[in-house]
Structure formats: structure tokens, C-alpha cells
Design a protein around this motif. Structure first.
Motif, mmCIF file in Angstrom:
data_model
loop_
_atom_site.group_PDB
_atom_site.id
_atom_site.type_symbol
_atom_site.label_atom_id
_atom_site.label_comp_id
_atom_site.label_asym_id
_atom_site.label_seq_id
_atom_site.Cartn_x
_atom_site.Cartn_y
_atom_site.Cartn_z
ATOM 1 N N LEU A 1 0.830 -1.204 0.000
ATOM 2 C CA LEU A 1 0.000 0.000 0.000
ATOM 3 C C LEU A 1 0.864 1.253 0.000
ATOM 4 C CD1 LEU A 1 -2.689 -1.078 2.621
ATOM 5 C CD2 LEU A 1 -2.796 -1.309 0.138
ATOM 6 N N GLY A 2 1.924 1.238 0.797
ATOM 7 C CA GLY A 2 2.823 2.383 0.811
ATOM 8 C C GLY A 2 3.540 2.567 -0.516
ATOM 9 N N ALA A 3 3.991 1.452 -1.110
ATOM 10 C CA ALA A 3 4.670 1.520 -2.399
ATOM 11 C C ALA A 3 3.738 2.030 -3.490
ATOM 12 C CB ALA A 3 5.227 0.147 -2.771
ATOM 13 N N ASP A 4 2.460 1.629 -3.439
ATOM 14 C CA ASP A 4 1.489 2.112 -4.427
ATOM 15 C C ASP A 4 1.335 3.630 -4.341
ATOM 16 O OD1 ASP A 4 1.025 -0.513 -5.186
ATOM 17 O OD2 ASP A 4 -0.893 -0.672 -4.129
ATOM 18 N N LEU A 5 1.248 4.147 -3.125
ATOM 19 C CA LEU A 5 1.090 5.592 -2.947
ATOM 20 C C LEU A 5 2.313 6.336 -3.474
ATOM 21 C CD1 LEU A 5 -0.170 8.184 -1.925
ATOM 22 C CD2 LEU A 5 0.544 7.555 0.402
ATOM 23 N N LEU A 6 3.498 5.858 -3.159
ATOM 24 C CA LEU A 6 4.713 6.506 -3.640
ATOM 25 C C LEU A 6 4.784 6.461 -5.163
ATOM 26 C CD1 LEU A 6 7.289 7.884 -2.506
ATOM 27 C CD2 LEU A 6 8.426 5.681 -2.767
ATOM 28 N N ALA A 7 4.417 5.330 -5.762
ATOM 29 C CA ALA A 7 4.420 5.203 -7.218
ATOM 30 C C ALA A 7 3.397 6.145 -7.850
ATOM 31 C CB ALA A 7 4.137 3.758 -7.617
ATOM 32 N N PHE A 8 2.255 6.314 -7.205
ATOM 33 C CA PHE A 8 1.225 7.240 -7.688
ATOM 34 C C PHE A 8 1.762 8.665 -7.718
ATOM 35 C CE2 PHE A 8 -2.720 9.750 -6.623
ATOM 36 C CZ PHE A 8 -3.415 9.519 -7.803
ATOM 37 N N MET A 9 2.446 9.075 -6.660
ATOM 38 C CA MET A 9 3.031 10.411 -6.622
ATOM 39 C C MET A 9 4.098 10.572 -7.703
ATOM 40 S SD MET A 9 3.341 10.893 -2.468
ATOM 41 C CE MET A 9 4.048 12.549 -2.590
ATOM 42 N N ASP A 10 4.929 9.557 -7.871
ATOM 43 C CA ASP A 10 5.968 9.620 -8.898
ATOM 44 C C ASP A 10 5.362 9.729 -10.291
ATOM 45 O OD1 ASP A 10 7.957 9.454 -6.978
ATOM 46 O OD2 ASP A 10 8.311 7.308 -7.262
ATOM 47 N N ALA A 11 4.341 8.932 -10.555
ATOM 48 C CA ALA A 11 3.741 8.916 -11.886
ATOM 49 C C ALA A 11 3.116 10.257 -12.237
ATOM 50 C CB ALA A 11 2.704 7.799 -11.976
ATOM 51 N N LEU A 12 2.570 10.938 -11.241
ATOM 52 C CA LEU A 12 1.946 12.239 -11.463
ATOM 53 C C LEU A 12 2.936 13.388 -11.342
ATOM 54 C CD1 LEU A 12 -1.412 11.695 -9.545
ATOM 55 C CD2 LEU A 12 -1.131 11.981 -12.001
ATOM 56 N N GLY A 13 4.193 13.073 -11.029
ATOM 57 C CA GLY A 13 5.205 14.111 -10.900
ATOM 58 C C GLY A 13 4.981 15.026 -9.711
ATOM 59 N N ILE A 14 4.510 14.458 -8.609
ATOM 60 C CA ILE A 14 4.239 15.236 -7.389
ATOM 61 C C ILE A 14 5.406 15.058 -6.426
ATOM 62 C CG2 ILE A 14 2.705 15.486 -5.402
ATOM 63 C CD1 ILE A 14 0.425 14.496 -7.172
ATOM 64 N N PRO A 15 6.236 16.071 -6.237
ATOM 65 C CA PRO A 15 7.390 15.908 -5.340
ATOM 66 C C PRO A 15 7.014 15.858 -3.862
ATOM 67 C CG PRO A 15 7.311 18.149 -6.199
ATOM 68 C CD PRO A 15 6.246 17.387 -6.919
ATOM 69 N N ARG A 16 5.971 16.622 -3.465
ATOM 70 C CA ARG A 16 5.520 16.641 -2.070
ATOM 71 C C ARG A 16 4.017 16.833 -2.058
ATOM 72 N NH1 ARG A 16 7.153 20.809 1.513
ATOM 73 N NH2 ARG A 16 7.255 19.420 3.309
ATOM 74 N N ALA A 17 3.370 16.188 -1.102
ATOM 75 C CA ALA A 17 1.911 16.304 -1.007
ATOM 76 C C ALA A 17 1.491 16.258 0.449
ATOM 77 C CB ALA A 17 1.231 15.189 -1.789
ATOM 78 N N LEU A 18 0.322 16.786 0.697
ATOM 79 C CA LEU A 18 -0.355 16.622 1.975
ATOM 80 C C LEU A 18 -1.159 15.340 1.887
ATOM 81 C CD1 LEU A 18 -1.129 17.880 4.726
ATOM 82 C CD2 LEU A 18 -2.974 19.091 3.534
ATOM 83 N N LEU A 19 -1.003 14.446 2.866
ATOM 84 C CA LEU A 19 -1.637 13.135 2.831
ATOM 85 C C LEU A 19 -2.706 13.017 3.916
ATOM 86 C CD1 LEU A 19 1.492 10.815 2.417
ATOM 87 C CD2 LEU A 19 0.112 11.910 0.620
ATOM 88 N N GLY A 20 -3.831 12.418 3.542
ATOM 89 C CA GLY A 20 -4.884 12.143 4.505
ATOM 90 C C GLY A 20 -5.453 10.762 4.261
ATOM 91 N N GLY A 21 -5.736 10.022 5.335
ATOM 92 C CA GLY A 21 -6.278 8.688 5.143
ATOM 93 C C GLY A 21 -6.792 8.089 6.432
ATOM 94 N N TYR A 22 -7.504 6.971 6.279
ATOM 95 C CA TYR A 22 -7.996 6.220 7.428
ATOM 96 C C TYR A 22 -7.959 4.741 7.064
ATOM 97 C CZ TYR A 22 -12.493 5.580 5.007
ATOM 98 O OH TYR A 22 -13.472 5.234 4.112
ATOM 99 N N ASP A 23 -7.878 3.898 8.083
ATOM 100 C CA ASP A 23 -7.866 2.457 7.869
ATOM 101 C C ASP A 23 -6.716 2.122 6.906
ATOM 102 O OD1 ASP A 23 -10.041 0.172 8.614
ATOM 103 O OD2 ASP A 23 -9.238 -0.235 6.628
ATOM 104 N N TRP A 24 -6.943 1.330 5.856
ATOM 105 C CA TRP A 24 -5.857 0.972 4.941
ATOM 106 C C TRP A 24 -5.219 2.220 4.327
ATOM 107 C CZ3 TRP A 24 -6.776 -3.762 1.279
ATOM 108 C CH2 TRP A 24 -7.154 -4.885 2.041
ATOM 109 N N GLY A 25 -6.028 3.209 3.995
ATOM 110 C CA GLY A 25 -5.486 4.425 3.410
ATOM 111 C C GLY A 25 -4.628 5.201 4.381
ATOM 112 N N GLY A 26 -5.024 5.212 5.656
ATOM 113 C CA GLY A 26 -4.191 5.850 6.664
ATOM 114 C C GLY A 26 -2.867 5.133 6.831
ATOM 115 N N ARG A 27 -2.895 3.804 6.629
ATOM 116 C CA ARG A 27 -1.650 3.034 6.709
ATOM 117 C C ARG A 27 -0.708 3.420 5.569
ATOM 118 N NH1 ARG A 27 -3.852 -1.626 7.562
ATOM 119 N NH2 ARG A 27 -3.818 -1.050 9.755
#
Length: 293
Positions: free
Chosen positions: A78-104
Motif C-alpha cells: 500500500l505504501g509503495a502504491d502511494l509513492l508510485a502514484f506520486m511519482d507517476a503524477l510528478g508530485i514531489p511533495r503532497a499533503l496526505l490524509g487517510g484512514y484504515d488501509w489508506g491511513g496506513r
């Protein structure tokens, strides 16, 4: 709806707000979907933030690129997917919000790649990184009873139950986990469509068996799991939101997660709110995001 190839996935996501606004990524949990953030994303987009809400692996239109990729639900994936999503969109830094699996997923990226994170809003379990080495230590009986569904998924009967009765089972979890939230059937059905993903059952079962050390993870994520085993601190500003009526993860009087956060940190308990906090209390969630953004 948009999609982008990121890592091992083709990730489907919704985007609202100005394209040049500060990026915010909002991550749903199990068994929910991106509609948990409908009201939150509207509020944040109106504040000038670029909101990105992806379907996690195993949900909605998100798909694996290759049939042979293991359908892992482990935390590192799940963490690797989020990092890959940011890389694919060219987002160097983001504000993150989540709960349950998404919070993880959000907590993992904040802990291991803090340079990519402006701030973190985490709901329920604030420090949402599993300590798998200690997963065999029994909790208090009341807590164990709330985790019945996890033990159910450890059996093949549970796998069959999830596969054959997924909507009824997930509907029950919504009711048990948010006892004071009077959601209607249309609201549930809108999200339940995401559970028809062909990988949903495999990923859910793997997630709940792996977190107890019962089955191996995907070797591709072994190095990330090794780093998570050290229970790394979260060094970015963070706000933890907890629903006082959360039926699966009720807040404890003592904040046992606070020592894991080393930057600015605040915990807020919301009365009358259950587990699906962004959908039940969108104004409070959006406020916390704006405070960090």
C-alpha cells in the motif's frame, strides 16, 4: 475519472480543484472507496487545493498491469502504491490524509519518505504501521472480539464468505463500525460497487493473513517491510482524528501513539463519529487538512 500507470498498477482516481493548487492525496480504507471523500474533496478544492483520490489496489477500476503480479494486501504494498502514484503524477511533495488501509499507506510514506510529505492527517489508529513481529501477542478480550472479521478471513470459510456475500458482510461492518452514522442504502451501494473488483477478495484475504505473520509477503516489498519492522517515527506535522463511536478501533483514554510522532502533533476525538471519519465528519477532516496545508 482518470487513470495512470504507477508501479504495478493502473490506478483510477478522481481529481478536483485547481490543477496548479497544492496537491492533497486522500486515501480510503476497507471496506470503503473514494466516495468517502466526496464532501471533503469539495471543501478542499474550494480552498484552492488540488485533490487526488485514488482507488486502492483491489478496489473499483484500479487494475494490475500484469496477471502474474502477486495480489498482495500487505502494508508495504500500500505504501509503495502511494509513492508510485506520486511519482507517476510528478508530485514531489503532497499533503496526505487517510484512514484504515489508506491511513496506513499515508503513514508509511510519511515515515519512510518524509521529504515527500507536507503533513499527515490519520484517522483511527494514528500510528498506523503494523508491528507484525508482535502481532501474536493477545489483546484484551473486548478488543479481540471486535476483530472477529480478521480471524474469519484467516479461514477458507471466511474467504468463501467474503467472495459470496461480500456486500452483506461489508454492510454489516459499516453498521458495526459506525453505529451512530445513519447512512442510507444508496450511499452504501455507491461504494459497494468498488468491491466487485476481480482482485478484491485476494487482496483483502492476503492483508488480514499477512499482518499476523500467517503467510509470506510479496518479495518485491521485503525491503520496505524490513524498514517498517523497526517501527520508524513519523517526522512530519500530523493531526490524528478519532471517532468516539468507532466500533472497531475506539480511542483509548491514553494516547499511546504520540511517542511515534516527533514533529508538531495533535490528537482530536470527535463525539458521535464512527470509523468512516471523512464521510461522517467531512468538515472536521477538511479543517485538519487545511491546518497542515
Amino acid at each position: 475519472m482518470k487513470s495512470i500507470q504507477a508501479g504495478v498498477l493502473d490506478i483510477a482516481y478522481l481529481e478536483t480543484g485547481p490543477a496548479d493548487g497544492p496537491p492533497v492525496i486522500l486515501l480510503h480504507g476497507f471496506p470503503y472507496d473514494i466516495h468517502a471523500y466526496d464532501a471533503v474533496s469539495d471543501l478542499l478544492a474550494a480552498s484552492g487545493l488540488r485533490c487526488l483520490v485514488p482507488f486502492l489496489r483491489g478496489y473499483g477500476p484500479t487494475r494490475f498491469l500484469l496477471a502474474e503480479t502477486p495480489r498482495s494486501g500487505e502494508q508495504a504494498a500500500l505504501g509503495a502504491d502511494l509513492l508510485a502514484f506520486m511519482d507517476a503524477l510528478g508530485i514531489p511533495r503532497a499533503l496526505l490524509g487517510g484512514y484504515d488501509w489508506g491511513g496506513r499507506a499515508a503513514s508509511i510514506v510519511a515515515a519512510l519518505w518524509p521529504e515527500r510529505v507536507r503533513g499527515l492527517v490519520s484517522c483511527g489508529t494514528g500510528y498506523n504501521i503494523q508491528d507484525i513481529a508482535r502481532a501474536g501477542i493477545p489483546a484484551e478480550p473486548e478488543e479481540e472480539a471486535r476483530f472477529w472479521y480478521q480471524y474469519y478471513f484467516h479461514s477458507e470459510r471466511g474467504r468463501a464468505g467474503l467472495a459470496q456475500k461480500r456486500r452483506a458482510l461489508c454492510h454489516l461492518l459499516w453498521k458495526l463500525w459506525s453505529p451512530s452514522w445513519a447512512f442510507d442504502e444508496e450511499t452504501f451501494a455507491r461504494s459497494a460497487a468498488a468491491f466487485d473488483n476481480p482482485d478484491f477478495v485476494d487482496i483483502v484475504i492476503h492483508s488480514y493473513r499477512h499482518r499476523y505473520g500467517g503467510i509470506p509477503g510479496d518479495p518485491a516489498y521485503a525491503s520496505i517491510e524490513a524498514r517498517l519492522a523497526a517501527q520508524p517515527a513519523i517526522t512530519v506535522p500530523a493531526i490524528v482524528l478519532q471517532g468516539a463511536d468507532d466500533g472497531v478501533d475506539p480511542p483509548a483514554p491514553e494516547d499511546r501513539d504520540a511517542p511515534h510522532f516527533t514533529a508538531a502533533y495533535d490528537r482530536r476525538i470527535l463525539p458521535g463519529i464512527g470509523h468512516n471519519l471523512p464521510q461522517e465528519a467531512p468538515e472536521a477532516f477538511a479543517l485538519a487538512m487545511r491546518e497542515l496545508g
